[in-house]
Each structure stands twice: as structure tokens, then as C-alpha cells.
Design an enzyme around this catalytic site. Structure first.
Site, PDB file in Angstrom:
ATOM      1  N   ASP A  59      24.563   9.513  -9.936  1.00 31.96           N
ATOM      2  CA  ASP A  59      25.533  10.118  -9.540  1.00 31.96           C
ATOM      3  C   ASP A  59      27.109   9.115 -10.720  1.00 31.96           C
ATOM      4  OD1 ASP A  59      25.928   7.902  -8.124  1.00 31.96           O
ATOM      5  OD2 ASP A  59      26.682   8.931  -6.458  1.00 31.96           O
ATOM      6  N   SER A  60      26.276   8.222 -10.906  1.00 33.29           N
ATOM      7  CA  SER A  60      27.609   7.597 -11.937  1.00 33.29           C
ATOM      8  C   SER A  60      27.631   8.744 -13.239  1.00 33.29           C
ATOM      9  CB  SER A  60      26.575   5.615 -12.398  1.00 33.29           C
ATOM     10  OG  SER A  60      25.509   6.701 -12.902  1.00 33.29           O
ATOM     11  N   ASP A  98      19.837  10.791  -7.299  1.00 34.14           N
ATOM     12  CA  ASP A  98      21.229  10.636  -6.653  1.00 34.14           C
ATOM     13  C   ASP A  98      21.915  11.477  -5.661  1.00 34.14           C
ATOM     14  OD1 ASP A  98      21.750   7.626  -5.908  1.00 34.14           O
ATOM     15  OD2 ASP A  98      22.985   8.000  -7.992  1.00 34.14           O
ATOM     16  N   LYS A 128      17.938   8.703  -3.779  1.00 33.79           N
ATOM     17  CA  LYS A 128      18.393   8.446  -3.258  1.00 33.79           C
ATOM     18  C   LYS A 128      19.453   8.222  -2.878  1.00 33.79           C
ATOM     19  CE  LYS A 128      20.593   4.716  -6.734  1.00 33.79           C
ATOM     20  NZ  LYS A 128      22.512   4.994  -6.035  1.00 33.79           N
ATOM     21  N   GLU A 130      23.117   6.446   0.020  1.00 36.74           N
ATOM     22  CA  GLU A 130      23.833   4.996  -0.244  1.00 36.74           C
ATOM     23  C   GLU A 130      24.314   4.846   1.190  1.00 36.74           C
ATOM     24  OE1 GLU A 130      27.555   5.025  -2.274  1.00 36.74           O
ATOM     25  OE2 GLU A 130      26.080   5.348  -4.678  1.00 36.74           O
ATOM     26  N   GLU A 197      23.240  -3.688  -4.508  1.00 39.07           N
ATOM     27  CA  GLU A 197      24.454  -3.925  -5.782  1.00 39.07           C
ATOM     28  C   GLU A 197      25.626  -4.272  -5.605  1.00 39.07           C
ATOM     29  OE1 GLU A 197      25.726   0.121  -7.432  1.00 39.07           O
ATOM     30  OE2 GLU A 197      27.670  -1.187  -8.347  1.00 39.07           O
TER      31      GLU A 197
HETATM   32  O1  KIV Z   1      25.092   5.899  -9.670  1.00 36.90           O
HETATM   33  C1  KIV Z   1      24.437   4.728 -10.348  1.00 36.90           C
HETATM   34  O2  KIV Z   1      24.324   4.570 -11.934  1.00 36.90           O
HETATM   35  C2  KIV Z   1      23.357   3.770  -8.849  1.00 36.90           C
HETATM   36  C3  KIV Z   1      23.126   2.789  -9.783  1.00 36.90           C
HETATM   37  C4  KIV Z   1      24.202   1.794 -10.080  1.00 36.90           C
HETATM   38  C5  KIV Z   1      21.943   2.267  -8.365  1.00 36.90           C
HETATM   39  O3  KIV Z   1      23.072   4.063  -8.310  1.00 36.90           O
END
Ligand code: KIV
Length: 301
Positions: A59-60, A98, A128, A130, A197
């Protein structure tokens, strides 16, 4: 006419697709896992050609691709679209997507439904999410439906406000113990891997012997089973400050600006396009064409 998918060079590779089992084998053999984020088809093709083991549609993307200030506004539909594009460029790496903020926290049902969309509509091999605490239940619920889940602890950008900003976590003993508890709980819930992280290396070194699942670090030192970096960070695609844990392996922004400036100069001076970039017409056809132009009036300059 720009490069079509068929003309972009796909790595001719005999590497086997990476599975959950392969991730564990890497850990057992002490072979470091290499993960990068990717957000589109060309970056996926590059990741494939470079031979990485895992690709994360993070989600970055909200900050790297969409120009937003944080990952919080990222939507399921946005990440689904990016995940589908990445899927088309990958054959070998294990694809993780994500789950964006607000798409899984409220209930196990919501978490399962969102995770299923990423598997069904985008071909993700794992999702993934969080956090620890109640998110362990969400992870367990998804795992129980047969979808591999990667946990993410430490600096969790979706809840950075509650963490006091984008800062390292686990720097106080109590916090570090909480991290250990959450990591073990996520492992017990059936997570196939964990991302850690921005956690002090010494804390991670103590945690690693307690875990049997592969751990991918970002700003978590070198004791983890692998590393992940954000695509735009490692290629230097964005101008500006990066986190302490980022190492830039290229200067993409600088190189891209220089390339576009060269293009602009060549367009303005008439150097581009050259003969080699233009199409020809047989001379007799040109003559016939020119002859038929007599009936058209020339535009006033
Ligand atoms: O969203 C992302 O890019 C991440 C990485 C930093 C692990 O969660």
C-alpha cells in the site's frame, strides 16, 4: 507505437515458481529471501528478470505511485488494479498484496472477503496485513479459509498516527516484549511469513531464534531471513529524503530527468525524430499523392 507486453523482454528462466514451501526451505537452508515492492507491469517484469523471490504490491503505492501523503487513503480497488498489473509480469516470485487500511480490521468476515478478492481478482498468492492484537484474529480467520497471510509488525504505516509517527518501534523494553508476543501470536495464527519494519537490530536478533516462519526485514538489521525494499526507494525514483533503512541502488529520478531533458532538447532542435525513426512511402506513391493535392487550398501561415 510503444513497447507492447509481447515486446518487453521477459527473463528466459528455468527457475521454479516460489511457493510457501519454498519460502520455508530458503529459511531452513539459510538462503536469504529477496523481496521488492512493485506496482505495475514493467516493474514486475524487471523483478522477474532480476530473479527476486517475493514481490509485494504494497500500500506504499499510495505514496510512491499515487502521490498521497500516507498509505491510509489507499483503496482496495486501487491495490487490486496494481496487483493485477504486477501479476501479469510475474512468473516466478511469490506475489503478496497488501490489504489496505480499513479493508480488514472491522471483522473476520470483512478480512476474509477482502483477502479473497486479492486472490480471486488479482492472482495474489498471499495477503499482508499490519499489526498484532486483534489483527492476529483477522490473520487466523483468513488463514483458515486457505489464504496464506504475511504479518507485518514494528512500524506499521497504516496506524502510524497511533504510533507517534513514522518512527522506529521496539526501542523500549516493554514495546520490544510486545513485539515478541505479537510475532509469536501471528506465527501461531498460521502466518506464512512476517515483515518486521524499523525495529532495532538487537531486538530482532533476540526474536529470530523464537520464530520458525520466514521473517523479512526492512530496517530490522541483518539477522532476518530476507530483506524487502520499496521499489522507488531502491531505484531512487523519487526526489527527496528517504528513511534511514533505505539504500539506493540507482538514481532513477536523476537519470529520468536527464533523459527527458535530452528528449526535450532534441525535439526543440529538430534532432529527434531522425531518419531511422520515420516511415517511408514508395516514390511513385508519393508522386501520385502529391499530384492529388492540387485541389486542396494551402492554409494561411
Ligand atoms: O507497503 C509496503 O511497501 C510495505 C513494505 C514497506 C514492507 O509494507
Amino acid at each position: 507505437m510503444s513497447a507492447s507486453p509481447a515486446t518487453i523482454d521477459r527473463a528466459a528462466t528455468d527457475r521454479k515458481p516460489i511457493t510457501v514451501t519454498a519460502l520455508h526451505e530458503h529459511k531452513q537452508l539459510g538462503q536469504k529471501l529477496v523481496m521488492v515492492t512493485a506496482y505495475d507491469y514493467p516493474s514486475a517484469c524487471v523483478a522477474e528478470a532480476a530473479g527476486v523471490d517475493m514481490v509485494l504490491v504494497g500500500d506504499s503505492a499510495a505514496t510512491t505511485v499515487l502521490g498521497l501523503d500516507s498509505t491510509v487513503p489507499a483503496t482496495v480497488d486501487e491495490l487490486l488494479m496494481l496487483s493485477r498489473a504486477v501479476r501479469r509480469g510475474l512468473r516466478t516470485p511469490f506475489l503478496v498484496s497488501d490489504l489496505p487500511f480499513g479493508s480488514y480490521e472491522a471483522s473476520d468476515y470483512e478480512a476474509i472477503k477482502t483477502a479473497q478478492r486479492f486472490v480471486k481478482e488479482a492472482g495474489a498468492e498471499a495477503v499482508k496485513l499490519e499489526g498484532g492484537g486483534i489483527m492476529v484474529d483477522r490473520a487466523r480467520a483468513i488463514v483458515q479459509t486457505g489464504i496464506p497471510v504475511v504479518g507485518h509488525l514494528g512500524l506499521t504505516p497504516q496506524t502510524a498516527t497511533a504510533l507517534g509517527g513514522l518512527r522506529a518501534q521496539g526501542r523500549q523494553a516493554g514495546q520490544a516484549v510486545q513485539l515478541v508476543n505479537d510475532a509469536l501470536a501471528l506465527q501461531d495464527a498460521g502466518c506464512c511469513a512476517l515483515v518486521l519494519e524499523a525495529i532495532p537490530a538487537a531486538v530482532v536478533e533476540e526474536l529470530m531464534p523464537l520464530l520458525s516462519i520466514p521473517v523479512i526485514g526492512i530496517g530490522a538489521g541483518s539477522s532476518t531471513d530476507g530483506q524487502v525494499l520499496v521499489w522507488h526507494d531502491l531505484l531512487g525514483l523519487l526526489d527527496g529524503r528517504t528513511a534511514k533503512f533505505v539504500k539506493q541502488y540507482a538514481h532513477g529520478h536523476h537519470d529520468a530527468v536527464a533523459a527527458i531533458q535530452s528528449y526535450a532538447d532534441e525535439v526543440r532542435t529538430g534532432v529527434f525524430p531522425g531518419r531511422e525513426h520515420t516511415y517511408t512511402i514508395p516514390p511513385d506513391e508519393l508522386q501520385r499523392f502529391q499530384g492529388s493535392l492540387a485541389r486542396f487550398q494551402r492554409a494561411e501561415a
